[in-house]
Motif scaffolding. Structure first.
Motif, short mmCIF file in Angstrom:
data_model
loop_
_atom_site.label_atom_id
_atom_site.label_comp_id
_atom_site.label_asym_id
_atom_site.label_seq_id
_atom_site.Cartn_x
_atom_site.Cartn_y
_atom_site.Cartn_z
N GLY A 178 0.81 -1.21 0.00
CA GLY A 178 0.00 0.00 0.00
C GLY A 178 0.84 1.26 0.00
N LYS A 179 2.13 1.11 0.36
CA LYS A 179 3.04 2.26 0.35
C LYS A 179 3.86 2.30 -0.94
N VAL A 180 4.01 1.14 -1.57
CA VAL A 180 4.78 1.03 -2.81
C VAL A 180 3.81 0.73 -3.95
N LYS A 181 3.87 1.51 -5.01
CA LYS A 181 3.01 1.29 -6.17
C LYS A 181 3.52 0.09 -6.97
N ILE A 182 2.58 -0.66 -7.54
CA ILE A 182 2.94 -1.85 -8.32
C ILE A 182 2.32 -1.75 -9.71
N VAL A 183 3.17 -1.87 -10.72
CA VAL A 183 2.73 -1.87 -12.12
C VAL A 183 3.18 -3.19 -12.73
N ALA A 184 2.28 -3.85 -13.45
CA ALA A 184 2.59 -5.15 -14.06
C ALA A 184 2.24 -5.12 -15.54
N THR A 185 2.28 -6.30 -16.17
CA THR A 185 1.85 -6.43 -17.57
C THR A 185 0.97 -7.67 -17.71
N GLY A 186 0.12 -7.65 -18.72
CA GLY A 186 -0.70 -8.83 -19.00
C GLY A 186 -2.15 -8.52 -19.26
N GLY A 187 -2.88 -8.10 -18.21
CA GLY A 187 -4.31 -7.86 -18.36
C GLY A 187 -5.13 -9.13 -18.32
N GLY A 188 -4.55 -10.20 -17.74
CA GLY A 188 -5.27 -11.46 -17.63
C GLY A 188 -6.33 -11.41 -16.54
N PRO A 189 -7.13 -12.48 -16.41
CA PRO A 189 -8.21 -12.50 -15.41
C PRO A 189 -7.72 -12.20 -14.00
N HIS A 190 -6.59 -12.81 -13.60
CA HIS A 190 -6.06 -12.58 -12.25
C HIS A 190 -5.57 -11.15 -12.10
N GLY A 191 -4.95 -10.62 -13.15
CA GLY A 191 -4.45 -9.24 -13.10
C GLY A 191 -5.56 -8.23 -12.93
N LEU A 192 -6.64 -8.40 -13.68
CA LEU A 192 -7.77 -7.48 -13.58
C LEU A 192 -8.44 -7.59 -12.21
N GLU A 193 -8.44 -8.81 -11.67
CA GLU A 193 -9.00 -9.02 -10.33
C GLU A 193 -8.14 -8.30 -9.30
N MET A 194 -6.82 -8.35 -9.45
CA MET A 194 -5.93 -7.66 -8.51
C MET A 194 -6.12 -6.15 -8.57
N ILE A 195 -6.37 -5.62 -9.77
CA ILE A 195 -6.63 -4.19 -9.89
C ILE A 195 -7.94 -3.83 -9.20
N ALA A 196 -8.96 -4.64 -9.42
CA ALA A 196 -10.26 -4.39 -8.81
C ALA A 196 -10.16 -4.38 -7.28
N LYS A 197 -9.29 -5.24 -6.73
CA LYS A 197 -9.12 -5.33 -5.28
C LYS A 197 -8.13 -4.29 -4.75
N GLY A 198 -7.49 -3.53 -5.65
CA GLY A 198 -6.52 -2.53 -5.21
C GLY A 198 -5.17 -3.12 -4.84
N GLU A 199 -4.89 -4.35 -5.29
CA GLU A 199 -3.62 -5.00 -4.94
C GLU A 199 -2.47 -4.54 -5.84
N ILE A 200 -2.78 -4.26 -7.10
CA ILE A 200 -1.80 -3.61 -7.99
C ILE A 200 -2.43 -2.33 -8.53
N ASP A 201 -1.59 -1.41 -8.95
CA ASP A 201 -2.09 -0.09 -9.33
C ASP A 201 -2.37 0.03 -10.82
N ALA A 202 -1.66 -0.76 -11.63
CA ALA A 202 -1.88 -0.70 -13.08
C ALA A 202 -1.29 -1.95 -13.73
N THR A 203 -1.80 -2.26 -14.91
CA THR A 203 -1.19 -3.30 -15.72
C THR A 203 -1.21 -2.86 -17.17
N MET A 204 -0.14 -3.18 -17.87
CA MET A 204 -0.08 -2.88 -19.30
C MET A 204 -0.74 -4.06 -20.02
#
Length: 333
Positions: A242-268
Motif C-alpha cells: 500500500g506504500k509502494v506502487k505496483i505496475v505489471a503487464t498482461g491484463g489477464g483475469p487474475h491481473g484485472l482481479e488484482m486491480i479491482a481489489k486494489g492490490e496492484i495499481d496498473a497493468t499494461m
C-alpha cells in the motif's frame, strides 16, 4: 468466328484460375463451407489457449469449421499436424509459433499444398516469406508503455524493476523499452533491476532481498501479473504493502482481479483475445476476399487502472465481451 470464341473462353478460364490461385495460395469459392486449421503451441499454455478460444469463437460466428491440433510444444508433432491439415484440405491455416525456424518449415509445407497460412505470437525466422500476416506482442513497446505510465503517473519516484528471465530475447526487449521511456521522460530514477524466472516465488525472493538490503524505492514494475503476486507477498511481509506502487503487464483475469481489489495499481494489458481475433480476421479476409493485411500487426497495449477497469478487454471472449472486442479491432469484415 468459332476460333475467336474458343480463344475468348480460354482467356476467361485463365483469368478465373489466376484470381482463384494467387501467389500459390487458393482463395475460397463462393458458397463453399470453409474449414480453418489451427496448429497450437500447447493448450496447456494459458496464453495460447485463450487465443485459440477467441479464434474458435470468431469462426463459429462466421459459420466456419475449425480443426485445432495441439502438438504440445513438440516440433515433430507440429509437422505431423500440418500434414494432417493438408490431407484434410483445409482452406486456411493459423500457426502459433513454437520456434521461428519451424514456422519456415510449416510455411513451405502449406505453400506446396496451396493453402494460405498466417502466424501468431512470434515472427517466422524468414520474414520475406509470402505468409498472410503475423500478430504478436512487441515487448519493447510494452516496456515503453510501462515506463511512460510510471514517468507520467509517479514523477520523482524511485523505481525497482523485477524483470523476467534473461536470455529469452523477450526480457531484453522489455528492458530496452522501459529504459527508453525512462530516459525520454527523465522523471523517474531506476534504482535497481533483478532478474527472475517469471514466477511468483522468485519475484518474492528478489523483492525481499532488495528490501533487506536497504534499497529505497516507491514503485515496482513486475514483468507479469504472476510475478506481481510474489511482489505483493514480499511487501506485505515487510509492512510496505500500500506504500509502494505496483505496475505489471498482461491484463489477464487474475491481473484485472488484482486491480479491482486494489492490490496492484496498473497493468499494461495486451489482451490475447485480440490476438486470436486478429489472427482469425487476417485469415478470414484473405481466404474469403483475397484481402491481405499488414504483414505484421502488433497486439494493442492498453494501460489499465482501477479508474478505467471497465474499458479492459478480457482475455476470455464471451457473448458479453465479443462485440466490444471485435469493435476494438475494427470488426471482422
Amino acid at each position: 468466328m468459332e476460333k475467336r470464341g474458343k480463344i475468348l473462353v480460354a482467356v476467361l478460364l485463365i483469368t478465373v484460375m489466376f484470381l482463384s490461385v494467387w501467389g500459390g495460395f487458393s482463395f475460397a469459392q463462393e458458397g463453399k463451407k470453409l474449414v480453418f486449421g489451427y496448429i497450437a503451441y500447447s493448450r496447456k499454455d494459458v496464453w495460447n489457449n485463450y487465443s485459440i478460444l477467441a479464434f474458435e469463437y470468431a469462426a463459429k460466428k462466421k459459420g466456419i469449421e475449425t480443426i485445432v491440433l495441439d502438438p504440445e510444444g513438440n516440433l515433430e508433432k507440429a509437422v505431423a499436424a500440418m500434414e494432417d491439415l493438408i490431407a484434410k484440405k483445409v482452406d486456411g491455416i493459423s500457426v502459433f509459433t513454437i520456434t521461428p525456424e519451424l514456422d519456415v518449415t510449416l510455411y513451405e509445407m502449406a505453400k506446396k499444398a496451396g493453402i494460405p497460412i498466417t502466424f501468431e505470437n512470434s515472427l517466422p525466422a524468414d520474414t520475406s516469406l509470402d505468409y498472410i500476416s503475423c500478430v504478436a506482442c512487441q515487448y519493447d513497446d510494452i516496456g515503453y508503455a510501462a515506463g511512460k505510465f510510471i514517468s507520467e503517473k509517479y514523477p520523482g519516484s524511485k523505481l525497482f524493476y523485477v524483470m523476467g528471465a534473461p536470455g529469452m530475447g523477450i526480457t531484453e526487449l522489455y528492458e530496452q523499452g522501459l529504459h527508453k521511456a525512462l530516459e525520454e521522460y527523465g522523471t523517474v530514477e531506476l534504482v535497481g533491476t533483478q532478474p527472475t524466472d517469471w514466477g511468483a516465488e522468485k519475484a518474492m525472493n528478489v523483492t525481499q532481498n532488495a528490501i533487506q538490503s536497504g534499497l529505497q524505492f516507491d514503485v515496482i514494475f513486475a514483468n507479469n501479473e504472476q510475478m506481481a503476486t510474489g511482489v505483493i507477498n514480499a511487501l506485505k511481509d515487510a509492512g510496505l504493502f500500500g506504500k509502494v506502487k505496483i505496475v505489471a503487464t498482461g491484463g489477464g483475469p487474475h491481473g484485472l482481479e488484482m486491480i479491482a481489489k486494489g492490490e496492484i495499481d496498473a497493468t499494461m494489458s495486451a489482451p490475447v483475445s485480440l490476438q486470436g481475433l486478429l489472427t482469425f480476421k487476417n485469415l478470414y479476409q484473405y481466404v474469403v476476399k483475397g484481402v491481405k493485411p499488414e504483414k505484421f500487426i502488433p497486439l494493442p497495449i492498453i494501460p489499465i487502472t482501477k479508474e478505467n477497469l471497465a474499458e479492459a478487454i478480457p482475455w476470455e471472449v464471451t457473448d458479453e465481451t465479443y462485440e466490444r472486442a471485435v469493435a476494438y479491432i475494427g470488426g471482422l469484415d
